[in-house]
Design a protein around this motif. Structure first.
Motif, PDB file in Angstrom:
ATOM      1  N   THR A 294       0.827  -1.202   0.000  1.00  0.00           N
ATOM      2  CA  THR A 294       0.000   0.000   0.000  1.00  0.00           C
ATOM      3  C   THR A 294       0.866   1.257   0.000  1.00  0.00           C
ATOM      4  OG1 THR A 294      -1.734  -1.166   1.217  1.00  0.00           O
ATOM      5  CG2 THR A 294      -1.823   1.238   1.230  1.00  0.00           C
ATOM      6  N   SER A 295       1.944   1.230   0.799  1.00  0.00           N
ATOM      7  CA  SER A 295       2.860   2.364   0.840  1.00  0.00           C
ATOM      8  C   SER A 295       3.521   2.594  -0.519  1.00  0.00           C
ATOM      9  CB  SER A 295       3.920   2.141   1.923  1.00  0.00           C
ATOM     10  OG  SER A 295       4.835   3.205   1.965  1.00  0.00           O
ATOM     11  N   LYS A 296       3.894   1.504  -1.159  1.00  0.00           N
ATOM     12  CA  LYS A 296       4.505   1.608  -2.486  1.00  0.00           C
ATOM     13  C   LYS A 296       3.490   2.121  -3.500  1.00  0.00           C
ATOM     14  CE  LYS A 296       6.853  -1.230  -5.961  1.00  0.00           C
ATOM     15  NZ  LYS A 296       7.332  -2.606  -6.303  1.00  0.00           N
ATOM     16  N   LEU A 297       2.257   1.642  -3.387  1.00  0.00           N
ATOM     17  CA  LEU A 297       1.220   2.033  -4.335  1.00  0.00           C
ATOM     18  C   LEU A 297       0.851   3.505  -4.183  1.00  0.00           C
ATOM     19  CD1 LEU A 297      -0.628   0.735  -6.502  1.00  0.00           C
ATOM     20  CD2 LEU A 297      -2.319   0.396  -4.694  1.00  0.00           C
ATOM     21  N   SER A 298       0.872   4.008  -2.948  1.00  0.00           N
ATOM     22  CA  SER A 298       0.473   5.401  -2.713  1.00  0.00           C
ATOM     23  C   SER A 298       1.423   6.397  -3.370  1.00  0.00           C
ATOM     24  CB  SER A 298       0.415   5.666  -1.205  1.00  0.00           C
ATOM     25  OG  SER A 298       1.710   5.591  -0.621  1.00  0.00           O
ATOM     26  N   ARG A 299       2.633   5.974  -3.699  1.00  0.00           N
ATOM     27  CA  ARG A 299       3.606   6.867  -4.323  1.00  0.00           C
ATOM     28  C   ARG A 299       3.455   6.974  -5.837  1.00  0.00           C
ATOM     29  NH1 ARG A 299       5.426   5.563   0.479  1.00  0.00           N
ATOM     30  NH2 ARG A 299       7.067   6.798   1.493  1.00  0.00           N
ATOM     31  N   SER A 300       2.566   6.142  -6.394  1.00  0.00           N
ATOM     32  CA  SER A 300       2.446   6.173  -7.861  1.00  0.00           C
ATOM     33  C   SER A 300       1.021   6.103  -8.371  1.00  0.00           C
ATOM     34  CB  SER A 300       3.249   5.011  -8.470  1.00  0.00           C
ATOM     35  OG  SER A 300       2.843   3.778  -7.911  1.00  0.00           O
ATOM     36  N   ASP A 301       0.064   5.631  -7.578  1.00  0.00           N
ATOM     37  CA  ASP A 301      -1.269   5.424  -8.138  1.00  0.00           C
ATOM     38  C   ASP A 301      -2.047   6.717  -8.316  1.00  0.00           C
ATOM     39  OD1 ASP A 301      -1.751   5.994  -5.479  1.00  0.00           O
ATOM     40  OD2 ASP A 301      -3.379   4.543  -5.282  1.00  0.00           O
ATOM     41  N   TRP A 302      -1.547   7.835  -7.806  1.00  0.00           N
ATOM     42  CA  TRP A 302      -2.264   9.107  -7.955  1.00  0.00           C
ATOM     43  C   TRP A 302      -1.945   9.792  -9.277  1.00  0.00           C
ATOM     44  CZ3 TRP A 302       0.561  13.746  -8.154  1.00  0.00           C
ATOM     45  CH2 TRP A 302       1.935  13.622  -7.900  1.00  0.00           C
ATOM     46  N   ILE A 303      -0.919   9.326  -9.958  1.00  0.00           N
ATOM     47  CA  ILE A 303      -0.546   9.905 -11.249  1.00  0.00           C
ATOM     48  C   ILE A 303      -1.356   9.216 -12.344  1.00  0.00           C
ATOM     49  CG2 ILE A 303       1.314  10.276 -12.894  1.00  0.00           C
ATOM     50  CD1 ILE A 303       3.270  10.258 -10.589  1.00  0.00           C
ATOM     51  N   ARG A 304      -2.121   9.983 -13.090  1.00  0.00           N
ATOM     52  CA  ARG A 304      -2.946   9.440 -14.149  1.00  0.00           C
ATOM     53  C   ARG A 304      -2.288   9.711 -15.504  1.00  0.00           C
ATOM     54  NH1 ARG A 304      -4.466   7.442 -10.327  1.00  0.00           N
ATOM     55  NH2 ARG A 304      -6.500   7.531  -9.305  1.00  0.00           N
ATOM     56  N   VAL A 305      -2.059   8.630 -16.250  1.00  0.00           N
ATOM     57  CA  VAL A 305      -1.522   8.737 -17.613  1.00  0.00           C
ATOM     58  C   VAL A 305      -2.496   8.017 -18.523  1.00  0.00           C
ATOM     59  CG1 VAL A 305       0.398   8.283 -19.144  1.00  0.00           C
ATOM     60  CG2 VAL A 305       0.830   8.760 -16.720  1.00  0.00           C
ATOM     61  N   THR A 306      -3.104   8.767 -19.421  1.00  0.00           N
ATOM     62  CA  THR A 306      -4.132   8.210 -20.296  1.00  0.00           C
ATOM     63  C   THR A 306      -3.660   8.276 -21.738  1.00  0.00           C
ATOM     64  OG1 THR A 306      -5.861   8.956 -18.795  1.00  0.00           O
ATOM     65  CG2 THR A 306      -6.537   8.369 -21.021  1.00  0.00           C
ATOM     66  N   ALA A 307      -3.664   7.130 -22.399  1.00  0.00           N
ATOM     67  CA  ALA A 307      -3.351   7.071 -23.830  1.00  0.00           C
ATOM     68  C   ALA A 307      -4.654   7.212 -24.608  1.00  0.00           C
ATOM     69  CB  ALA A 307      -2.668   5.748 -24.160  1.00  0.00           C
ATOM     70  N   SER A 308      -4.626   8.038 -25.622  1.00  0.00           N
ATOM     71  CA  SER A 308      -5.847   8.332 -26.380  1.00  0.00           C
ATOM     72  C   SER A 308      -5.614   8.134 -27.867  1.00  0.00           C
ATOM     73  CB  SER A 308      -6.316   9.774 -26.138  1.00  0.00           C
ATOM     74  OG  SER A 308      -6.587   9.995 -24.772  1.00  0.00           O
ATOM     75  N   ARG A 326      -2.764  12.110 -21.992  1.00  0.00           N
ATOM     76  CA  ARG A 326      -3.260  13.007 -20.949  1.00  0.00           C
ATOM     77  C   ARG A 326      -2.693  12.520 -19.623  1.00  0.00           C
ATOM     78  NH1 ARG A 326      -8.345  12.160 -21.430  1.00  0.00           N
ATOM     79  NH2 ARG A 326      -8.867  13.923 -22.781  1.00  0.00           N
ATOM     80  N   PHE A 327      -2.068  13.400 -18.866  1.00  0.00           N
ATOM     81  CA  PHE A 327      -1.446  12.960 -17.613  1.00  0.00           C
ATOM     82  C   PHE A 327      -1.551  14.057 -16.564  1.00  0.00           C
ATOM     83  CE2 PHE A 327       1.764  14.471 -20.579  1.00  0.00           C
ATOM     84  CZ  PHE A 327       2.401  15.471 -19.870  1.00  0.00           C
ATOM     85  N   THR A 328      -1.365  13.619 -15.306  1.00  0.00           N
ATOM     86  CA  THR A 328      -1.488  14.519 -14.170  1.00  0.00           C
ATOM     87  C   THR A 328      -0.261  15.416 -14.071  1.00  0.00           C
ATOM     88  OG1 THR A 328      -2.777  12.859 -12.986  1.00  0.00           O
ATOM     89  CG2 THR A 328      -1.804  14.622 -11.667  1.00  0.00           C
ATOM     90  N   LEU A 329      -0.501  16.690 -13.788  1.00  0.00           N
ATOM     91  CA  LEU A 329       0.591  17.620 -13.515  1.00  0.00           C
ATOM     92  C   LEU A 329       0.686  17.820 -11.993  1.00  0.00           C
ATOM     93  CD1 LEU A 329       0.004  20.354 -16.257  1.00  0.00           C
ATOM     94  CD2 LEU A 329       1.705  18.515 -16.235  1.00  0.00           C
ATOM     95  N   PRO A 330       1.767  17.366 -11.364  1.00  0.00           N
ATOM     96  CA  PRO A 330       1.885  17.441  -9.889  1.00  0.00           C
ATOM     97  C   PRO A 330       2.273  18.850  -9.422  1.00  0.00           C
ATOM     98  CG  PRO A 330       3.841  16.432 -10.813  1.00  0.00           C
ATOM     99  CD  PRO A 330       2.928  16.688 -11.978  1.00  0.00           C
ATOM    100  N   ILE A 331       1.378  19.798  -9.609  1.00  0.00           N
ATOM    101  CA  ILE A 331       1.675  21.193  -9.269  1.00  0.00           C
ATOM    102  C   ILE A 331       1.282  21.505  -7.827  1.00  0.00           C
ATOM    103  CG2 ILE A 331       1.145  23.591  -9.824  1.00  0.00           C
ATOM    104  CD1 ILE A 331       0.729  22.721 -12.727  1.00  0.00           C
ATOM    105  N   PHE A 332       0.049  21.165  -7.454  1.00  0.00           N
ATOM    106  CA  PHE A 332      -0.457  21.568  -6.143  1.00  0.00           C
ATOM    107  C   PHE A 332      -0.137  20.548  -5.039  1.00  0.00           C
ATOM    108  CE2 PHE A 332      -3.316  23.534  -9.290  1.00  0.00           C
ATOM    109  CZ  PHE A 332      -3.025  24.863  -9.011  1.00  0.00           C
ATOM    110  N   ASN A 333      -0.066  19.283  -5.371  1.00  0.00           N
ATOM    111  CA  ASN A 333       0.296  18.271  -4.366  1.00  0.00           C
ATOM    112  C   ASN A 333       0.909  17.072  -5.053  1.00  0.00           C
ATOM    113  OD1 ASN A 333      -1.716  15.803  -4.460  1.00  0.00           O
ATOM    114  ND2 ASN A 333      -2.931  17.648  -4.888  1.00  0.00           N
ATOM    115  N   GLN A 334       1.608  16.305  -4.300  1.00  0.00           N
ATOM    116  CA  GLN A 334       2.212  15.060  -4.782  1.00  0.00           C
ATOM    117  C   GLN A 334       1.722  13.880  -3.933  1.00  0.00           C
ATOM    118  OE1 GLN A 334       4.520  17.805  -4.001  1.00  0.00           O
ATOM    119  NE2 GLN A 334       3.900  18.490  -6.049  1.00  0.00           N
ATOM    120  N   ASN A 335       0.455  13.952  -3.529  1.00  0.00           N
ATOM    121  CA  ASN A 335      -0.202  12.893  -2.762  1.00  0.00           C
ATOM    122  C   ASN A 335       0.438  12.679  -1.394  1.00  0.00           C
ATOM    123  OD1 ASN A 335      -2.391  11.059  -2.751  1.00  0.00           O
ATOM    124  ND2 ASN A 335      -1.022   9.348  -3.131  1.00  0.00           N
ATOM    125  N   GLN A 336       0.922  13.770  -0.776  1.00  0.00           N
ATOM    126  CA  GLN A 336       1.607  13.642   0.511  1.00  0.00           C
ATOM    127  C   GLN A 336       0.697  13.069   1.598  1.00  0.00           C
ATOM    128  OE1 GLN A 336       1.553  16.383  -1.399  1.00  0.00           O
ATOM    129  NE2 GLN A 336       3.506  17.478  -1.386  1.00  0.00           N
TER     130      GLN A 336
END
Length: 446
Positions: A294-308, A326-336
């Motif tokens: 779960t700890s490992k997953l929390s560091r990457s599952d918040w980034i969305r990368v969509t192939a279209s 289409r992908f997430t831009l980690p500007i405001f948070n990095q899922n801290q």
């Protein structure tokens, strides 16, 4: 000029087809990853039966086919594992965890956007697929697998607890019946003494006070006998509830061979085996591993990368198909927040594991010390206390018949002996409890 356009279009289409082929292969490879094998509810119950030390020593098929009017301890345990409603309800969590694994193994379906064409506006469409699922799927499957194993070990431990509780309830029924027989015998003994004293009083050999004392002792014994009958009903009701059977359906005869032989037990060996293989400890270890995933997953599952595959625009038809991302831009948070929570849950799981090990060691030491204490008490009771009390009764009766002592001395001797008999019954119950706890620690899943 037109030839150059055709060449550029051909190169663009080749690039597009390679891009599509790459993602199709990646999706197929990820989808082909097999689901891990996990135990079913039936497998867990069979594992519990095969790993219990006492059940291994009996023929389970012959025990299961016993007649209904005779209930052995092993038959009661098997009925509890098969019929206990609370245990069967908890077993369904195994199916829930298996469903979680299946859910984690599934790839997300692609999304299709389609806009119908109208006047002065060409139709449009786009196909989106979240490609982060390709590398997150193995992590999620591993997390669900650890959770499923943790649940399986929890169910095994709950099964061991049910076996222990059933054996204790079975023993309490037998002990309650034995206590009833003891109190019935004591009542008849004190009634005989009362009749004897009443006869002597009528002959003028003793006072009315001694008759009242004898009658009071007889009435107290009668009360204890009646209370013991209710205790038997209460113990039977508890046992029948554990084995999932209507206590009004039939009258069952109970086997009597329950008292464990007081023998030397290597508690260090039991403790080492338990700390390495007790299901509650193994379940806590699986929870730690699931928390790590779960700890490992929390560091990457918040980034969305969509192939279209997007066809929302075009120079000629208005819907030329082309690749897009289409992908997430980690500007405001990095899922801290989720990362911190996952790390805290991991730390908690590690402390829970240490606590479970400490509790297991404490339970084993306590059960072993209680078992040793009860064995010592049992030995003293049978070698010294009961023989001395019985001899004192005989001496008192002989002296009373000769008129050398008062009736009060007989009552005191009878009280010591009756207390010894009731102490014996109490020790049997305590021995069954401490031995059942030790046997639960010796059982381990294969």
């Amino acid at each position: 000029m037109q030839a150059n356009l055709l060449i550029e279009r051909h190169i663009s289409m080749q690039f597009y087809y390679k891009w599509v082929l790459f993602f199709l292969v990646a999706i197929l490879l990820s989808a082909c990853q097999s689901m891990p094998k996990t135990s079913s509810a039936y497998d867990v119950v069979e594992q519990i039966k095969q790993s219990d030390q006492q059940l291994k020593q009996v023929n389970l098929s012959s025990v299961a086919s016993n007649e209904l009017d005779y209930l052995t301890e092993s038959a009661a345990v098997l009925q509890a594992l098969e019929r206990n409603p609370a245990f069967n309800s908890q077993l369904q969590t195994i199916n829930l965890s298996r469903a979680d694994i299946q859910q984690a193994s599934q790839l997300a379906n692609p999304d299709l956007f389609y806009a119908f064409g109208v006047a002065n506006k060409a139709y449009r469409y786009a196909i989106d697929f979240p490609i982060e699922a390709l590398w997150l799927r193995p992590i999620r499957m591993k997390q669900a697998e650890y959770k499923a194993k943790s649940v399986s070990y929890q169910m095994i431990q709950i099964g061991y607890n049910l076996i222990r509780d059933t054996r204790l309830a079975y023993g309490q029924v037998v002990i309650a019946r034995e206590r009833l027989q003891t109190l019935e015998a004591l009542y008849h003994l004190k009634n005989v003494i009362y009749q004897m004293v009443d006869t002597k009083q009528q002959l003028g050999e003793i006072s009315q006070q001694e008759v009242l004392l004898a009658k009071s002792a007889m009435l107290v014994a009668s009360r204890d006998w009646e209370v013991a009958k209710i205790d038997v009903k209460m113990a039977e009701t508890k046992l029948f509830a554990l084995i999932g059977q209507d206590n009004q359906a039939t009258t069952l005869a109970m086997s009597q061979q329950l008292i464990p032989a007081c023998e030397a037990t290597d508690v260090s060996n039991i403790k080492a085996l338990a700390l390495a293989s007790r299901p509650d400890i193994l379940s806590a270890e699986m929870t730690v591993m699931a928390s790590q995933s779960t700890s490992k997953l929390s560091r990457s599952d918040w980034i969305r990368v969509t192939a279209s595959a997007d066809a929302t625009s075009g120079q000629k038809t208005g819907h030329t198909l082309g690749p897009a991302l289409r992908f997430t831009l980690p500007i405001f948070n990095q899922n801290q927040g989720q990362i911190s929570r996952a790390d805290a849950e991991l730390k908690k799981a590690e402390f829970d594991l240490a606590a479970v090990k400490q509790q297991a060691a404490l339970e084993i030491d306590t059960a072993h010390l209680q078992y040793q204490r009860d064995c010592l008490d049992w030995q003293q009771l049978h070698e010294k206390v009961l023989p001395n009390a019985l001899q004192a009764i005989r001496f008192s009766e002989e002296a009373y018949q000769k008129g050398d002592i008062a009736y009060l001395n007989i009552l005191e001797s009878a009280k010591d002996y009756s207390d010894g008999l009731l102490k014996e019954v109490q020790l049997k119950e305590s021995l069954i409890a401490s031995w059942s706890n030790l046997m639960r620690s010796k059982a381990h899943p294969k």
